[in-house]
Each structure stands twice: as structure tokens, then as C-alpha cells.
Design a protein around this motif. Structure first.
Motif, short mmCIF file in Angstrom:
data_model
loop_
_atom_site.label_atom_id
_atom_site.label_comp_id
_atom_site.label_asym_id
_atom_site.label_seq_id
_atom_site.Cartn_x
_atom_site.Cartn_y
_atom_site.Cartn_z
N SER A 120 0.84 -1.19 0.00
CA SER A 120 0.00 0.00 0.00
C SER A 120 0.88 1.25 0.00
O SER A 120 2.04 1.20 0.41
N PHE A 121 0.30 2.37 -0.43
CA PHE A 121 0.98 3.65 -0.27
C PHE A 121 0.78 4.19 1.14
O PHE A 121 1.44 5.15 1.53
N ASP A 122 -0.11 3.58 1.92
CA ASP A 122 -0.44 4.05 3.27
C ASP A 122 0.08 3.05 4.30
O ASP A 122 -0.46 1.94 4.42
N PRO A 123 1.12 3.40 5.07
CA PRO A 123 1.68 2.44 6.02
C PRO A 123 0.73 2.09 7.17
O PRO A 123 0.79 0.98 7.71
N LEU A 124 -0.13 3.04 7.55
CA LEU A 124 -1.08 2.78 8.63
C LEU A 124 -2.15 1.80 8.17
O LEU A 124 -2.47 0.83 8.88
N ALA A 125 -2.72 2.03 6.99
CA ALA A 125 -3.70 1.10 6.45
C ALA A 125 -3.09 -0.29 6.27
O ALA A 125 -3.75 -1.32 6.51
N LEU A 126 -1.83 -0.31 5.87
CA LEU A 126 -1.13 -1.59 5.69
C LEU A 126 -1.02 -2.34 7.01
O LEU A 126 -1.32 -3.54 7.09
N ASP A 127 -0.60 -1.66 8.07
CA ASP A 127 -0.51 -2.30 9.38
C ASP A 127 -1.88 -2.78 9.85
O ASP A 127 -2.01 -3.87 10.43
N GLN A 128 -2.91 -1.96 9.63
CA GLN A 128 -4.25 -2.36 10.07
C GLN A 128 -4.72 -3.60 9.30
O GLN A 128 -5.30 -4.52 9.89
N ALA A 129 -4.48 -3.64 8.01
CA ALA A 129 -4.88 -4.80 7.20
C ALA A 129 -4.14 -6.05 7.64
O ALA A 129 -4.72 -7.14 7.71
N CYS A 130 -2.86 -5.91 7.94
CA CYS A 130 -2.07 -7.07 8.37
C CYS A 130 -2.51 -7.59 9.73
O CYS A 130 -2.63 -8.81 9.92
N GLU B 284 -3.70 4.20 16.72
CA GLU B 284 -4.55 5.33 17.07
C GLU B 284 -3.80 6.66 16.93
O GLU B 284 -4.32 7.63 16.36
N HIS B 285 -2.58 6.69 17.44
CA HIS B 285 -1.80 7.93 17.39
C HIS B 285 -1.37 8.24 15.96
O HIS B 285 -1.32 9.41 15.55
N SER B 286 -1.06 7.20 15.20
CA SER B 286 -0.68 7.40 13.80
C SER B 286 -1.79 8.08 13.02
O SER B 286 -1.55 9.00 12.22
N GLU B 287 -3.02 7.65 13.27
CA GLU B 287 -4.15 8.27 12.58
C GLU B 287 -4.36 9.70 13.08
O GLU B 287 -4.64 10.62 12.28
N LYS B 288 -4.18 9.92 14.36
CA LYS B 288 -4.37 11.24 14.95
C LYS B 288 -3.42 12.28 14.36
O LYS B 288 -3.81 13.43 14.11
N ILE B 289 -2.17 11.90 14.09
CA ILE B 289 -1.18 12.86 13.59
C ILE B 289 -1.15 12.93 12.07
O ILE B 289 -0.31 13.63 11.49
N GLY B 290 -2.04 12.19 11.42
CA GLY B 290 -2.15 12.30 9.97
C GLY B 290 -1.19 11.43 9.19
O GLY B 290 -0.89 11.72 8.02
N LEU B 291 -0.72 10.34 9.80
CA LEU B 291 0.20 9.45 9.09
C LEU B 291 -0.53 8.68 7.99
O LEU B 291 0.07 8.31 6.98
N GLY B 292 -1.81 8.43 8.19
CA GLY B 292 -2.61 7.69 7.21
C GLY B 292 -3.98 7.43 7.78
O GLY B 292 -4.44 8.11 8.69
N THR B 293 -4.66 6.42 7.23
CA THR B 293 -5.99 6.05 7.69
C THR B 293 -6.03 4.58 8.04
O THR B 293 -5.30 3.77 7.46
N ARG B 294 -6.89 4.22 8.98
CA ARG B 294 -7.08 2.82 9.36
C ARG B 294 -8.19 2.17 8.52
O ARG B 294 -8.40 0.96 8.58
N GLU B 295 -8.87 2.98 7.72
CA GLU B 295 -9.92 2.47 6.83
C GLU B 295 -9.29 2.08 5.50
O GLU B 295 -8.58 2.88 4.90
N TYR B 296 -9.58 0.86 5.07
CA TYR B 296 -8.93 0.40 3.83
C TYR B 296 -9.85 -0.51 3.03
O TYR B 296 -10.80 -1.11 3.54
N GLU B 297 -9.52 -0.60 1.76
CA GLU B 297 -10.16 -1.55 0.84
C GLU B 297 -9.12 -2.60 0.51
O GLU B 297 -8.04 -2.26 -0.01
N LEU B 298 -9.40 -3.85 0.77
CA LEU B 298 -8.45 -4.93 0.49
C LEU B 298 -8.70 -5.46 -0.92
O LEU B 298 -9.80 -5.91 -1.25
N ILE B 299 -7.68 -5.38 -1.74
CA ILE B 299 -7.78 -5.81 -3.14
C ILE B 299 -6.87 -7.01 -3.36
O ILE B 299 -5.66 -6.92 -3.24
N GLU B 300 -7.48 -8.15 -3.64
CA GLU B 300 -6.70 -9.39 -3.81
C GLU B 300 -6.20 -9.50 -5.23
O GLU B 300 -6.94 -9.30 -6.21
N VAL B 301 -4.91 -9.79 -5.36
CA VAL B 301 -4.27 -9.92 -6.67
C VAL B 301 -4.11 -11.39 -6.99
O VAL B 301 -3.53 -12.13 -6.19
#
Length: 376
Positions: free
Chosen positions: A304-314, A359-376
Motif C-alpha cells: 500500500s501507499f499508506d503504512p497505517l492502512a497496511l498495518d491495520q490490514a495485516c 490510534e496515534h498514527s491516525e491522529k497525527i495524519g500518518l494515514g488512515t485505518r480504513e482500507y479496501e483490500l484488493i486481492e491480486v
């Protein structure tokens, strides 16, 4: 903020078909790594080379796959990590490179140079402002990391004894901090001298800008005036004998928040892309000189381009998986006094905690915890 896109592929391969490195290449191309202008640009690929004795770190084949894609796009990739705060086989660039080589990472095997981000003794860093930082105002980041035009993280997603799991944010925030930067995140205390290890070389004295380091001529040992020490960590790299140290005493919540802010400092203002592999999910960090059996099955490769969304998905994928028999997690769950936290990472290491980091990552604008998972 709209949902981030997180791309996923499993570890299944067909007989006589593509291998996993090729599958990884296809996945990150599908995830859009080619949208980054790599032409003639230096691209730092941040990963963990593994401590000597540990064999759960990502195999060099994966980093070569990423480096090959960067080169196809016209970029100039290099693998990098920064030196460790603790004494081990990666506390200076010479030992760090020897460790990487012994663990299979060489320019020949990975297809690009390897640079230790904070230099020979872990003192070659840059102070980077943290926009919106609440715990850290200026992060101490390895100079080679900050000199890169493009930043790519390649993460082994696994358990961790303090932060619950080690994902992209930990790989970036803690991993890109210089030795002083790691002390900044890990410690609420000031430096101290172990007199048994001090060799009376006096090398450390010239590194202190605050007149806190002194030498006791009577016993021929260095000592630190705690009233003058500001905890900057500059003395760490000066000692070749591990006589100077910081305590790993920061509360986990504070550590998680500082890690998130260090990650923001690394990423702000330049193109970045992130890859995580949930494989060999050891209960502890790859910084250990050993690795226990995996607590969870191999799940797949994410990008992902978003490290926070990536961590949340994992973490979401891990929490849906079944614990592996014979693991630390399974043994904990079988105990008579087991308290179910409904969280594999907390059940594996009850004293750990990971939620505050996201939680803090989202608060400071690092990314979002909301994601769409796209299977390749």
C-alpha cells in the motif's frame, strides 16, 4: 479521509509456475509502485537484516525482487537499516554489514548496494521536524535514509515483546532512527556508564556538548553528571566497548506514539511505498539472536501507499487466523489461568500493546485505518 487501497496476494504457487519473488513483483506493480517517478532517483529500501542466530527475517530473495522492480522503473535502489541501540551484531556499520552478509544480503544476492543509514558508529543522523508531533519535535533519522529521493519499506510482519507486533510503522519509525533516535523513542532516562566495561579511553568526552561527561582520574573511569545530561544519545556511538547505555524504560504507550511520530518524520515530503509479508510470524522481534516457532500460519504479501492502512490490514488478517499448535501463543492459551484478550498478539505476550500506535498514527495524519483490500 477516503479508504486506502491495500493489495494482497497469498503465498500459493503452482508447480512449474512463477516463484514467490516473481509473485511479489507482480503484486507491487499492481499496487501502483510504478506511479512513483523513479527515473534517476535514489530509492531507499528499508528492511531488517536479522540478528545473527535469528532465521525468521525475510529472505534476501524478496528484497531483490523489490530492487529489481525499482531498477526496471529507472531508479537507483539501495537496501538500508540503521544501527541498533543495544549491544549486538548490528550496533556499528562494520558489524552490521558483516551480519547482513552472513544472513545472505550482499550486492550480488540482492542486486543493489547496501548502506547502513546512520553511518559507521550510528552518529550520522539528521534532525527532522515532526509536523504535529506531540512527543517528538525533531526526530534523529539516519542521514542516508533522509538523503534518498524515494522511500520504500519492506517489512517482516511478526510479533513483538513490547509493541505487540512489528509492522511497517515499527520498521520505519524505530528502524530509521539513529542510535540516538532509538534512545529517543525507547528511553525516558539519561545515559549511564558501566564502570566494568569502561576502558578509560576518554573518547566519549569530546562528544558531549552539555558538559555532562567527565572522567574520574582516581578510578580511571568515565561518569555522567545526570543534572547536565539531556539524553541526546550522542555519546552512544563514541564508545566502542558498550560502556554507555540507556535504559529501555519508556512506557509502551509512549514508545508507540514516538514510533509513529518518527515514521511521519521519515515519510513527510517525498514519495513512499510499503510492503509487508506475513510469514514466519515469530512471537518476538527479529532483533533477537534466536526465533521461536511461528505463532500464526503464513498468510500472504501486502502492499500500500499508506503504512497505517497496511498495518491495520495485516493485523486484521492475523487476528482472523488460527494459532499454530506448539507455539508460544497456543501454549499460553492452554494454561489453566489463561485470560483471553481476543487478540493473538496480546494473548502471545500479555504485557505488549499495539492499539495506541495505530490510534496515534491516525491522529497525527500518518494515514488512515480504513482500507479496501484488493486481492491480486
Amino acid at each position: 479521509m477516503e479508504k486506502a487501497k491495500v493489495f494482497f496476494t497469498n503465498f500459493r504457487t503452482k508447480a512449474f509456475g512463477d516463484g514467490l519473488p516473481t509473485k511479489l513483483k507482480k503484486m507491487i506493480k499492481k499496487a501502483g509502485i510504478g506511479d512513483i517517478d523513479m527515473d534517476g532517483r535514489f530509492a531507499a529500501i528499508k528492511l531488517h537484516f536479522g540478528e545473527l542466530g535469528n532465521i525468521s527475517y525475510l529472505r534476501p530473495n524478496y528484497s531483490k525482487a523489490v530492487a529489481d522492480v525499482v531498477k526496471e522503473l529507472g531508479g537507483k535502489p539501495f537496501l538500508t537499516d540503521c544501527n541498533t541501540l543495544y549491544p549486538g551484531s548490528r550496533k556499528n556499520a562494520l558489524e552490521h554489514l558483516e551480519c547482513a552478509w552472513e544472513n545472505g544480503f550482499t550486492p550480488l544476492t540482492v542486486g543493489c548496494p547496501i548502506l547502513i543509514g546512520d553511518g559507521l558508529k550510528g552518529t550520522d543522523d539528521v534532525e527532522v521536524p515532526v509536523v504535529g508531533g506531540e512527543y517528538i519535535k525533531k526526530a534523529k533519522i539516519g542521514r542516508a535514509v533522509m538523503d534518498a529521493d524515494v522511500f520504500i519499506s519492506l517489512t517482516h510482519f511478526k510479533g513483538h515483546e513490547l509493541t505487540g507486533f512489528g509492522g511497517a510503522i515499527k520498521n520505519i519509525g524505530m528502524g530509521c532512527g539513529s542510535r540516538a533516535g532509538k534512545a529517543d523513542q525507547h528511553s525516558d532516562s539519561k545515559a549511564s556508564v558501566n564502570e566494568e566495561l569502561c576502558r578509560a579511553c576518554k573518547t566519549c568526552l569530546k562528544e558531549c556538548a552539555n558538559d555532562a561527561l567527565h572522567f574520574n582520574e582516581e578510578i580511571e573511569k568515565a561518569y555522567i553528571d545526570q543534572n547536565k545530561c539531556v539524553g541526546c544519545g550522542r555519546c552512544l556511538g563514541a564508545c566502542n566497548f558498550d560502556a554507555i547505555s540507556f535504559g529501555f524504560n519508556a512506557a509502551v504507550k509512549s514508545l508507540n506514539c514516538r514510533m509513529a511520530e518518527y515514521t511521519k518524520a521519515v515519510l513527510d515530503g517525498r514519495p513512499h511505498f510499503h510492503i509487508s509479508l506475513i510469514v514466519d510470524v515469530s512471537p518476538n522481534c527479529d532483533c533477537h539472536g534466536e526465533n521461536d516457532v511461528p505463532i500464526l500460519p503464513n498468510i500472504g504479501m501486502f502492499a500500500s501507499f499508506d503504512p497505517l492502512a497496511l498495518d491495520q490490514a495485516c493485523v486484521d488478517a492475523c487476528l482472523k487466523a488460527k494459532p499454530l499448535p506448539g507455539s508460544q501463543l497456543a501454549e499460553n492459551m492452554a494454561k489453566g489461568d489463561f485470560v483471553n484478550h481476543h487478540d493473538h498478539f496480546s494473548n502471545s505476550t500479555p504485557e505488549s500493546e499495539w492499539q495506541t500506535c495505530l490510534e496515534h498514527s491516525e491522529k497525527i495524519g500518518l494515514g488512515t485505518r480504513e482500507y479496501e483490500l484488493i486481492e491480486v
